[in-house]
Motif scaffolding. Structure first.
Motif, PDB file in Angstrom:
ATOM      1  N   ALA A  34      41.522  40.329  30.996  1.00  0.00           N
ATOM      2  CA  ALA A  34      41.765  39.880  32.379  1.00  0.00           C
ATOM      3  C   ALA A  34      41.441  40.992  33.380  1.00  0.00           C
ATOM      4  O   ALA A  34      40.894  40.729  34.455  1.00  0.00           O
ATOM      5  N   ALA A  37      37.432  41.336  33.277  1.00  0.00           N
ATOM      6  CA  ALA A  37      36.635  40.144  33.585  1.00  0.00           C
ATOM      7  C   ALA A  37      36.011  40.159  34.987  1.00  0.00           C
ATOM      8  O   ALA A  37      34.845  39.785  35.127  1.00  0.00           O
ATOM      9  N   PRO A  38      36.721  40.577  36.033  1.00  0.00           N
ATOM     10  CA  PRO A  38      36.095  40.564  37.364  1.00  0.00           C
ATOM     11  C   PRO A  38      34.907  41.519  37.499  1.00  0.00           C
ATOM     12  O   PRO A  38      34.092  41.364  38.397  1.00  0.00           O
ATOM     13  N   ASP A  64      40.021  30.571  30.961  1.00  0.00           N
ATOM     14  CA  ASP A  64      40.704  31.596  31.747  1.00  0.00           C
ATOM     15  C   ASP A  64      39.773  32.425  32.636  1.00  0.00           C
ATOM     16  O   ASP A  64      40.221  33.009  33.621  1.00  0.00           O
ATOM     17  N   HIS A  65      38.488  32.493  32.278  1.00  0.00           N
ATOM     18  CA  HIS A  65      37.511  33.330  32.996  1.00  0.00           C
ATOM     19  C   HIS A  65      36.176  32.592  33.001  1.00  0.00           C
ATOM     20  O   HIS A  65      35.232  32.990  32.315  1.00  0.00           O
ATOM     21  N   ASP A  67      33.589  32.411  34.747  1.00  0.00           N
ATOM     22  CA  ASP A  67      32.338  33.096  35.083  1.00  0.00           C
ATOM     23  C   ASP A  67      31.895  34.096  34.017  1.00  0.00           C
ATOM     24  O   ASP A  67      30.838  34.707  34.141  1.00  0.00           O
ATOM     25  N   LEU A  68      32.688  34.268  32.991  1.00  0.00           N
ATOM     26  CA  LEU A  68      32.411  35.272  31.970  1.00  0.00           C
ATOM     27  C   LEU A  68      31.707  34.627  30.779  1.00  0.00           C
ATOM     28  O   LEU A  68      32.245  33.746  30.130  1.00  0.00           O
TER      29      LEU A  68
END
Length: 163
Positions: A34, A37-38, A64-65, A67-68
């Motif tokens: 987490a 991830a950004p 949960d992510h 864009d990943l």
């Protein structure tokens, strides 16, 4: 978002553990992912010989992510001794949970003719275009066996082109 975030994001990657890690809790792994991830564009999975576990994990990452992207890490063909040594070194062989869940795979690794990635890759095939997993590709772990890995890759591509 830090200055130059786009530059960081274009180069960023993370590491994923579809079956967890012997020395890191699942909660700590999730928190680390987490946090990364950004700043990442993709995550490369550690070795996992269970395609279902990897796809289920990729599904959770997508949830949960979103864009990943997930790049599935697959060992290239190497000697069974080297593969077992490496698996132990990254925490897989030390995990009692891993050993219990992977008894059939471990047997396949120690018998003559042992591990080849073909079967594992075929198990991923139905999921490669699935919109709920964000699988972006395959990463071959060569373990410095570049010539053998490249020969196998070329052979695989020739078989795919022929079929």
């Amino acid at each position: 978002m830090p200055q130059h975030a786009d530059q960081l994001r274009s180069r960023g990657r993370g590491c994923g553990y579809p079956e967890g890690h012997a020395n890191i809790t699942d909660a700590d792994l999730a928190a680390a992912l987490a946090a990364k991830a950004p700043l990442a564009t993709h995550v490369i999975t550690q070795i996992c010989f269970d395609a279902r576990a990897t796809v289920d994990w990729a599904r959770r990452v997508h949830r949960d992510h979103s864009d990943l992207d997930v790049v599935i890490g697959v060992p290239a063909p190497v000697s069974r001794q080297k593969l077992m040594r490496i698996a132990g070194g990254i925490g897989l062989g030390q995990s009692a949970r891993f050993l219990r869940k992977q008894q059939n795979t471990i047997w396949q690794l120690i018998r003559p003719g042992g591990y080849r990635p073909d079967k594992l890759l075929r198990a991923f095939e139905p999921h490669l275009a699935a919109p709920d997993v964000n699988i972006a590709g395959i990463h071959l772990f060569t373990f410095n066996e570049l010539a053998g890995a490249e020969a196998w890759r070329r052979s695989l591509l020739a078989r795919l082109d022929a079929g």
